[in-house]
Write a protein that holds these residues in place. Structure first.
Motif, mmCIF file in Angstrom:
data_model
loop_
_atom_site.group_PDB
_atom_site.id
_atom_site.type_symbol
_atom_site.label_atom_id
_atom_site.label_comp_id
_atom_site.label_asym_id
_atom_site.label_seq_id
_atom_site.Cartn_x
_atom_site.Cartn_y
_atom_site.Cartn_z
ATOM 1 N N UNK A 119 0.813 -1.217 0.000
ATOM 2 C CA UNK A 119 0.000 0.000 0.000
ATOM 3 C C UNK A 119 0.842 1.261 0.000
ATOM 4 N N UNK A 120 2.124 1.144 0.351
ATOM 5 C CA UNK A 120 2.995 2.313 0.338
ATOM 6 C C UNK A 120 3.088 2.927 -1.058
ATOM 7 N N UNK A 121 2.863 2.112 -2.088
ATOM 8 C CA UNK A 121 2.840 2.648 -3.448
ATOM 9 C C UNK A 121 1.733 3.689 -3.603
ATOM 10 N N UNK A 122 0.678 3.570 -2.798
ATOM 11 C CA UNK A 122 -0.403 4.556 -2.866
ATOM 12 C C UNK A 122 0.074 5.945 -2.535
ATOM 13 N N UNK A 123 0.872 6.077 -1.473
ATOM 14 C CA UNK A 123 1.413 7.383 -1.093
ATOM 15 C C UNK A 123 2.364 7.885 -2.167
ATOM 16 N N UNK A 124 3.182 6.988 -2.688
ATOM 17 C CA UNK A 124 4.160 7.382 -3.709
ATOM 18 C C UNK A 124 3.462 7.960 -4.936
ATOM 19 N N UNK A 125 2.431 7.279 -5.432
ATOM 20 C CA UNK A 125 1.753 7.752 -6.639
ATOM 21 C C UNK A 125 0.865 8.969 -6.363
ATOM 22 N N UNK A 126 0.338 9.070 -5.158
ATOM 23 C CA UNK A 126 -0.427 10.263 -4.806
ATOM 24 C C UNK A 126 0.457 11.508 -4.856
ATOM 25 N N UNK A 127 1.625 11.415 -4.274
ATOM 26 C CA UNK A 127 2.517 12.563 -4.256
ATOM 27 C C UNK A 127 3.131 12.822 -5.632
#
Length: 463
Positions: A119-127
């Motif tokens: 789920x850490x990819x979610x933060x990466x792609x959001x930013x």
């Protein structure tokens, strides 16, 4: 520790037969004859490593992770659909869905470390998407209030909580940590709402984003501070660690600036040419560039999130920002839902229900204190009350980085037991209140205009 057994089993056939069936057993994939070599960490999280019966590398499936991801994505979808039908933000549905399926709820997912990592990819792609939509020229305009104001907010909250702890007989180090903990706002959640509202170009949104970026940069400094507060590092060592982090951050930004002026436009132009028949190459190249930047920043000791944001800002300086955003948006939406549901899984429902009065009182206090502090700081930089108050309400939650700070603080024994669970719940529920805050911002600003809380003639100049 590495083991070939799924777990140490002391159950006899009679005790197994005596156990009652539980609904979460449907989602359990453990078997008695598992052959996979596994890594078990200190917190009893199990990771499938390889097949010990094979002499050569073979494709392996982590069926536990697949099952967990199915549960999370399906639950988040149901939660999102439900809240969408109710006319509410889907983000609340994602958070509540995660709280229901997590260890503190129905326990469909008991080992969440692998899901959280994915789920850490979610933060990466959001930013990354936020960086694509962000104007570097406007960042320069709000730079002083974002950098100096953001640091001032952190220092004020740390000083206030440290003084309060000292007056109440608690440890000063605990109070300072709580202040640093409260100073974090949610870059992922707030940026998602700003993107959805399409208001990222308004002044109060630019100030909000700039402040969030500063907070993300300060996370590494706060990690160094935790070692000092926990007694694991001296004051001098802590100062040296922070100085190294600032140096690495400056080097990373300088490299990114040079690259965005030289090679990046040519690279993106080439990807567009190669993608004349299909966008697959351009989409893959955009994601690869984002992940490479995030990985590079992490290797320098900076956060993954900051690296992904810088990657987006670099592309935004070229003429390919909108095209890139269209390519990564579906990926961003999927992983963002996964990330928000994983945050919900950290909520311990039973404990919070038993302390619901303290929980709600604490969340309200956090919202009020942060709104007052942020509004006062932004106002001190010459912005009108309307803009300052909008920024204060936008940053009135505790961010996802606070979960990481809280975990590190627990390792340093700064917070333990019930305080840890309470701070965890306050953070999660403050994120749940964020949709409400964004909904009431226009109403509050309109009411302020009617009540003449701020001069109407200055609003157009700053909004």
């Amino acid at each position: 520790m590495i083991t070939h057994d799924k777990a140490k089993r002391n159950d006899t056939p009679s005790t197994i037969a005596a156990k009652s069936f539980q609904i979460q057993d449907v989602f359990s994939l453990e078997t008695e004859d598992s052959d996979g070599t596994q890594l078990i960490d200190q917190k009893d999280n199990v990771f499938v490593m390889s097949n010990r019966k094979s002499k050569y590398p073979v494709l392996q499936l982590d069926l536990r992770l697949i099952s967990d991801l199915v549960v999370v994505i399906v639950s988040a979808t149901i939660g999102g659909i439900t809240f969408s039908l109710l006319g509410q933000p889907v983000i609340v549905g994602y958070l509540l869905a995660g709280s229901l399926i997590g260890p503190g709820g129905l326990n469909f997912i008991s080992e969440i470390v692998q899901v959280e990592t994915t789920a850490q990819f979610g933060v990466i792609f959001l930013l990354f998407a936020l960086g694509l939509e962000f104007s570097l020229d406007k960042l320069k305009v709000v730079g002083p209030v974002a950098v100096l104001g953001g640091l001032l907010q952190i220092l004020i909250l740390m000083s206030f909580c440290g003084l309060t702890a000292a007056l109440c007989g608690a440890k000063l180090s605990e109070g300072v940590f709580v202040g640093s903990f409260l100073s974090m706002s949610s870059t992922a959640v707030v940026s998602k709402f700003l993107v959805e509202k399409g208001s990222a170009n308004s002044l109060h949104c630019q100030v909000t984003i700039g402040t969030l970026i500063l907070q993300d940069c300060a996370v590494g400094l706060l990690f160094a501070l935790l070692a000092v507060l926990g007694g694991n590092s001296g004051l001098l060592e802590g100062i040296i660690s922070m100085a190294k982090l600032v140096l690495m951050l400056s080097i990373f930004i300088a490299i990114g600036y040079v690259f965005s002026l030289s090679l990046l436009p040519r690279f993106l132009k080439l990807m567009v040419q190669l993608s004349s028949q299909t966008n697959e190459i351009y989409q893959l190249a955009s994601v690869a560039f984002c992940l490479l930047s995030a990985w590079g920043s992490d290797r320098l000791g900076i956060s993954l999130e900051l690296g992904s944001f810088v990657a987006g800002v670099m592309i935004s300086t070229t003429g390919f920002a909108q095209h890139t955003l269209e390519q990564v948006e579906p990926i961003r939406n999927l992983f963002a839902a996964l990330f928000l549901a994983s945050i919900g899984m950290l909520i311990h429902v039973q404990f919070l229900w038993n302390h619901v009065d303290i929980l709600f009182a604490s969340v309200i206090l956090v919202v009020i204190v942060k709104t007052i502090v942020v509004t006062g700081v932004i106002r001190a930089f010459g912005y009108n009350f309307r803009t300052s108050f909008a920024v204060g309400l936008s940053l009135a939650q505790i961010g996802e980085f606070a979960f990481i700070l809280l975990s590190r603080a627990s390792n340093f024994h700064l917070v333990e037991g019930k305080m840890y669970l309470l701070l965890l719940g306050i953070t999660a529920f403050s994120l749940i209140t964020t949709p409400l805050m964004f909904k009431i911002i226009p109403a509050v600003l309109h009411l302020g205009k009617l009540m003449r809380w701020f001069p109407a003639e200055r609003e157009n100049n700053q909004e």
